[in-house]
Design a protein around this motif. Structure first.
Motif, PDB file in Angstrom:
ATOM      1  N   GLN A  96       7.133   6.569  -0.123  1.00  0.00           N
ATOM      2  CA  GLN A  96       7.135   5.917   1.175  1.00  0.00           C
ATOM      3  C   GLN A  96       7.901   4.595   1.114  1.00  0.00           C
ATOM      4  O   GLN A  96       8.638   4.251   2.041  1.00  0.00           O
ATOM      5  CB  GLN A  96       5.699   5.664   1.651  1.00  0.00           C
ATOM      6  CG  GLN A  96       5.602   5.184   3.096  1.00  0.00           C
ATOM      7  CD  GLN A  96       4.155   5.037   3.550  1.00  0.00           C
ATOM      8  OE1 GLN A  96       3.232   5.086   2.741  1.00  0.00           O
ATOM      9  NE2 GLN A  96       3.952   4.861   4.842  1.00  0.00           N
TER      10      GLN A  96
ATOM     11  N   LYS B 133       0.815  -1.208   0.000  1.00  0.00           N
ATOM     12  CA  LYS B 133       0.000   0.000   0.000  1.00  0.00           C
ATOM     13  C   LYS B 133       0.856   1.269   0.000  1.00  0.00           C
ATOM     14  O   LYS B 133       0.335   2.373  -0.130  1.00  0.00           O
ATOM     15  CB  LYS B 133      -0.926   0.007   1.216  1.00  0.00           C
ATOM     16  CG  LYS B 133      -1.900  -1.166   1.245  1.00  0.00           C
ATOM     17  CD  LYS B 133      -2.774  -1.125   2.487  1.00  0.00           C
ATOM     18  CE  LYS B 133      -3.722  -2.313   2.533  1.00  0.00           C
ATOM     19  NZ  LYS B 133      -4.569  -2.302   3.760  1.00  0.00           N
ATOM     20  N   TYR B 134       2.181   1.111   0.154  1.00  0.00           N
ATOM     21  CA  TYR B 134       3.068   2.273   0.136  1.00  0.00           C
ATOM     22  C   TYR B 134       3.095   2.880  -1.267  1.00  0.00           C
ATOM     23  O   TYR B 134       3.133   2.142  -2.267  1.00  0.00           O
ATOM     24  CB  TYR B 134       4.503   1.871   0.499  1.00  0.00           C
ATOM     25  CG  TYR B 134       4.730   1.462   1.940  1.00  0.00           C
ATOM     26  CD1 TYR B 134       3.808   1.747   2.943  1.00  0.00           C
ATOM     27  CD2 TYR B 134       5.900   0.796   2.301  1.00  0.00           C
ATOM     28  CE1 TYR B 134       4.038   1.380   4.256  1.00  0.00           C
ATOM     29  CE2 TYR B 134       6.151   0.424   3.614  1.00  0.00           C
ATOM     30  CZ  TYR B 134       5.212   0.710   4.583  1.00  0.00           C
ATOM     31  OH  TYR B 134       5.448   0.351   5.883  1.00  0.00           O
ATOM     32  N   ASP B 135       3.111   4.208  -1.339  1.00  0.00           N
ATOM     33  CA  ASP B 135       3.420   4.824  -2.622  1.00  0.00           C
ATOM     34  C   ASP B 135       4.936   4.744  -2.827  1.00  0.00           C
ATOM     35  O   ASP B 135       5.675   4.309  -1.941  1.00  0.00           O
ATOM     36  CB  ASP B 135       2.913   6.264  -2.691  1.00  0.00           C
ATOM     37  CG  ASP B 135       3.509   7.163  -1.619  1.00  0.00           C
ATOM     38  OD1 ASP B 135       4.631   6.891  -1.149  1.00  0.00           O
ATOM     39  OD2 ASP B 135       2.852   8.157  -1.248  1.00  0.00           O
ATOM     40  N   ASN B 136       5.417   5.161  -3.997  1.00  0.00           N
ATOM     41  CA  ASN B 136       6.829   4.971  -4.313  1.00  0.00           C
ATOM     42  C   ASN B 136       7.737   5.733  -3.349  1.00  0.00           C
ATOM     43  O   ASN B 136       8.801   5.232  -2.961  1.00  0.00           O
ATOM     44  CB  ASN B 136       7.118   5.413  -5.752  1.00  0.00           C
ATOM     45  CG  ASN B 136       8.436   4.864  -6.264  1.00  0.00           C
ATOM     46  OD1 ASN B 136       8.686   3.674  -6.174  1.00  0.00           O
ATOM     47  ND2 ASN B 136       9.283   5.734  -6.794  1.00  0.00           N
TER      48      ASN B 136
END
Length: 369
Positions: A57, A52-55
């Motif tokens: 994060q 669920k992390y964006d790039n």
């Protein structure tokens, strides 16, 4: 430990089996209670959380972009690096194994903390991480190699555009990897002049901060010039002459036909010699930046709490492989990370009279003046 166990077993030969195994043929009714393993509460869905992390994060935690990480996962998947079990143990996916290894290299958590985070035992965490590290080390020649052909010409051209010096193929330097005091009677040889225990990493990088040669594992007290002599780079330079190209090194290195250090400043350098040194320094700094990126990305390299020197060396080499992969994928760190600089301008222990290459470079630089 095994010998001690056997001695105890001999001394206690008259004892019952239950004293050793907590189980005998008479205890079958309660065996499940006796052999039941301790159940630990661990995080069980951390890998799913990372999805669920964006790039941004993701990179903050794992120090690589998702595309670079996925490339490593694909490599593991196609090479069948991880063991597969039909029953009993949980099969660890290449994705999870890659995440565990990156987390270990990118942070300073212990194997116990990593095992808790990824929901595996401590021994499994150690084994999985080392399988991935060994795989990267075995593949290092695919990603760390001496340039040739068009790539070599591009490197020489880029160095010349920056410095005005023709023929540079790379910059060489060494840096310290801090470790705990080794558990050996010769631990003192790892104690460096900066006041801590370390092993040495010698590396050559090109104009893009990509490593093209690495040598790692010698004790931290060794001088750069001696480290150079022990490496395969020294043999390459003396036998192949680097195909008439040369490296830049700091004043700790000897002046050779294939290695050009700056002029030693004893207070009486000419204006041209000072200009040469300034251009030399501004070009050679690329290797210091490369070390800075390496340690900034993989924080584990700032200090190893592990006492296994071979494990440490393998982790460092694996990190240099990942560093080059990041360069290949243009996976750049944010500007907040400052370049590493080692205070390594040591006095050269030996005198070398072979300074013809430096004199040639110097003469060519100022021949029009």
């Amino acid at each position: 430990m095994i010998r001690e166990f056997l001695e105890n077993e001999d001394e206690s030969s008259s004892s019952t089996d239950s004293e050793f195994f907590c189980l005998s043929s008479e205890d079958t009714d309660t065996s499940s209670e006796l052999v039941e393993r301790r159940k630990l509460t661990r995080i069980t869905n951390f890998v799913n959380i990372t999805k669920k992390y964006d790039n941004m994060q993701f990179k903050e935690h794992f120090r690589l972009e998702k595309t670079t990480c996925n490339f490593v996962i694909d490599l593991l998947n196609t090479r069948n690096v991880l063991s597969s079990y039909k029953c009993g143990r949980e099969n660890i996916s290449p994705e999870k194994a890659t995440y565990m290894t990156l987390w270990y290299l990118a942070n300073t958590e212990t194997f116990r903390q990593i095992s808790d985070r990824f929901g595996v035992s401590k021994s499994s965490a150690h084994g999985i991480i080392m399988k991935v590290v060994n795989f990267l080390v075995n593949k290092s020649q695919n990603y760390i190699f001496w340039p040739s052909g068009r790539r070599k010409l591009d490197i020489i051209k880029n160095f010349k555009e920056k410095s005005g010096i023709d023929g540079i193929i790379g910059a060489v330097d060494g840096c310290h990897i801090q470790i705990k005091k080794p558990q050996t009677r010769h631990a003192y040889v790892y104690y460096n002049r900066n006041g801590y225990y370390s092993i040495l990493l010698q590396a050559v990088c090109d104009c893009d901060k990509r490593f093209i040669d690495v040598f790692c594992g010698e004790a931290g007290s060794m001088h750069d010039s001696r480290l150079l002599k022990k490496s395969s780079l020294y043999e390459r330079g003396n036998t192949e002459r680097l195909e008439d190209n040369f490296l830049l090194g700091d004043s700790a290195y000897p002046s050779l036909n294939w290695l050009v250090p700056p002029f030693k400043d004893n207070g009486n350098l000419t204006l041209n010699e000072k200009t040469f040194n300034n251009r030399h320094s501004s070009t050679r700094v690329v290797i210091e930046h490369a070390f800075g990126l390496l340690k900034g990305r993989f924080r584990r390299l700032k200090f190893f709490e592990n006492s296994d020197i071979l494990l440490i060396v393998k982790c460092v080499v694996a990190a240099t492989v990942l560093h080059n992969l990041c360069i290949n994928f243009e996976d750049i760190l944010p500007l907040e990370y400052e370049p590493h600089t080692d205070d390594n301008e040591e006095r050269n222990e030996q005198q070398f009279n072979n300074s013809s290459r430096r004199e040639q470079v110097f003469s060519k630089m100022f021949m029009t003046q």
